[in-house]
Design a protein around this motif. Sequence first.
Motif, PDB file in Angstrom:
ATOM      1  N   THR A   1       0.841  -1.114   0.065  1.00 60.16           N
ATOM      2  CA  THR A   1       0.090   0.032   0.067  1.00 60.16           C
ATOM      3  C   THR A   1       0.989   1.365   0.081  1.00 60.16           C
ATOM      4  O   THR A   1       1.802   1.314   0.948  1.00 60.16           O
ATOM      5  CB  THR A   1      -0.864  -0.076   1.455  1.00 60.16           C
ATOM      6  OG1 THR A   1      -1.747  -1.174   1.413  1.00 60.16           O
ATOM      7  CG2 THR A   1      -1.907   1.169   1.108  1.00 60.16           C
ATOM      8  N   PRO A   2       0.436   2.150  -1.009  1.00 60.22           N
ATOM      9  CA  PRO A   2       1.327   3.299  -0.924  1.00 60.22           C
ATOM     10  C   PRO A   2       1.023   4.362   0.412  1.00 60.22           C
ATOM     11  O   PRO A   2       0.124   4.104   0.935  1.00 60.22           O
ATOM     12  CB  PRO A   2       0.845   4.028  -2.109  1.00 60.22           C
ATOM     13  CG  PRO A   2       0.308   3.154  -3.034  1.00 60.22           C
ATOM     14  CD  PRO A   2      -0.166   2.163  -2.050  1.00 60.22           C
ATOM     15  N   LYS A   3       2.145   5.019   0.744  1.00 60.21           N
ATOM     16  CA  LYS A   3       2.008   5.768   2.016  1.00 60.21           C
ATOM     17  C   LYS A   3       0.753   6.691   2.287  1.00 60.21           C
ATOM     18  O   LYS A   3       0.155   6.768   3.250  1.00 60.21           O
ATOM     19  CB  LYS A   3       3.213   6.472   2.298  1.00 60.21           C
ATOM     20  CG  LYS A   3       4.408   5.612   2.893  1.00 60.21           C
ATOM     21  CD  LYS A   3       5.567   6.417   3.334  1.00 60.21           C
ATOM     22  CE  LYS A   3       6.695   5.365   3.822  1.00 60.21           C
ATOM     23  NZ  LYS A   3       7.722   6.406   4.192  1.00 60.21           N
ATOM     24  N   GLU A   4       0.419   7.244   1.134  1.00 60.26           N
ATOM     25  CA  GLU A   4      -0.719   8.105   1.040  1.00 60.26           C
ATOM     26  C   GLU A   4      -1.894   7.488   1.086  1.00 60.26           C
ATOM     27  O   GLU A   4      -3.011   8.219   1.401  1.00 60.26           O
ATOM     28  CB  GLU A   4      -0.385   9.207  -0.154  1.00 60.26           C
ATOM     29  CG  GLU A   4      -0.486   8.595  -1.514  1.00 60.26           C
ATOM     30  CD  GLU A   4       1.050   8.164  -1.837  1.00 60.26           C
ATOM     31  OE1 GLU A   4       1.100   7.450  -2.983  1.00 60.26           O
ATOM     32  OE2 GLU A   4       1.899   8.359  -1.415  1.00 60.26           O
ATOM     33  N   ARG A   5      -2.112   6.336   0.724  1.00 63.11           N
ATOM     34  CA  ARG A   5      -3.405   5.350   1.007  1.00 63.11           C
ATOM     35  C   ARG A   5      -3.530   4.846   2.208  1.00 63.11           C
ATOM     36  O   ARG A   5      -4.700   4.341   2.606  1.00 63.11           O
ATOM     37  CB  ARG A   5      -3.508   4.533  -0.040  1.00 63.11           C
ATOM     38  CG  ARG A   5      -3.690   5.434  -1.618  1.00 63.11           C
ATOM     39  CD  ARG A   5      -4.313   4.685  -2.766  1.00 63.11           C
ATOM     40  NE  ARG A   5      -4.798   3.364  -2.558  1.00 63.11           N
ATOM     41  CZ  ARG A   5      -4.510   2.179  -3.270  1.00 63.11           C
ATOM     42  NH1 ARG A   5      -3.642   2.521  -4.293  1.00 63.11           N
ATOM     43  NH2 ARG A   5      -5.391   1.231  -2.987  1.00 63.11           N
TER      44      ARG A   5
ATOM     45  N   ASP B   1      -4.118   0.686   9.795  1.00 67.01           N
ATOM     46  CA  ASP B   1      -5.062   1.053   8.607  1.00 67.01           C
ATOM     47  C   ASP B   1      -6.552   0.907   8.784  1.00 67.01           C
ATOM     48  O   ASP B   1      -7.125  -0.349   8.931  1.00 67.01           O
ATOM     49  CB  ASP B   1      -4.773   0.241   7.419  1.00 67.01           C
ATOM     50  CG  ASP B   1      -5.311   0.872   6.133  1.00 67.01           C
ATOM     51  OD1 ASP B   1      -5.430   1.708   5.825  1.00 67.01           O
ATOM     52  OD2 ASP B   1      -5.296  -0.047   5.025  1.00 67.01           O
TER      53      ASP B   1
ATOM     54  N   LYS C   1      -4.410   4.709   6.158  1.00 71.61           N
ATOM     55  CA  LYS C   1      -5.457   5.524   6.849  1.00 71.61           C
ATOM     56  C   LYS C   1      -5.211   5.059   8.330  1.00 71.61           C
ATOM     57  O   LYS C   1      -6.182   4.373   8.858  1.00 71.61           O
ATOM     58  CB  LYS C   1      -6.763   5.513   6.507  1.00 71.61           C
ATOM     59  CG  LYS C   1      -6.798   6.182   5.116  1.00 71.61           C
ATOM     60  CD  LYS C   1      -8.286   6.105   4.561  1.00 71.61           C
ATOM     61  CE  LYS C   1      -8.403   6.617   3.046  1.00 71.61           C
ATOM     62  NZ  LYS C   1      -9.566   6.523   2.829  1.00 71.61           N
TER      63      LYS C   1
END
Length: 156
Positions: A79-83, A132, A85
Motif C-alpha cells: 500500500t502506498p503511504k498516502e493511501r 489502517d 489511513k
Amino acid sequence: MFLLNILLAIAWSALTGQFTPLDLAFGFVLGYGILWILRRQLRGERYFVKAPQMVRFVVYVLWEIILANLNVARVVLLTPKERIKPGIVAIPLDIRSDAEITMLANLITLTPGTLSLDVADDRSCLYVHAIDVGDPEQFRRGIKEGFERLVYEVFN
C-alpha cells in the motif's frame, strides 16, 4: 473439572509410559470423554459448556492473529503511504468487568496492526489505534462481533 481432566491425561501417559505431547493430548481427550460420561455424578456440566467455548475462542484468536499478520504485511509492502489511513477508533463496550475489559484490550494489542490505548473512565468505550482503519464503523463492528462477543461468552 479442568484439573481433573489434566490429571486423567497425566495418568494416561503414566500408564502408557510415554509423556509425549501427543500422548498427553490423547489422554486429555480420553479424560474429557470419561468426565462427560460422569458429568451428572460429578456435577460438572458447566465445564462441558465452557470447554468448547474456550476451544472456539483460542481458534478464533489464532485465526485473527494470522489474518492480522497478513494484513500488516500487505499494508507495509503493497500500500502506498498516502493511501494508508491510520486512526484511533472508540469502541463502545457492552462488557463491564475489569477482567473482561483487560482481556479484550490485551487481545486487541496482541493482534498485529492494532493497539489498545485507553479505557473511558466510565468503562463505556475502549480507544484503539489501528495501522489502517479504512471504515471506522466496520472496524468497530469487527471488534464487537468478534473479540468482545467471545470474551463475553467465556466470562459469563
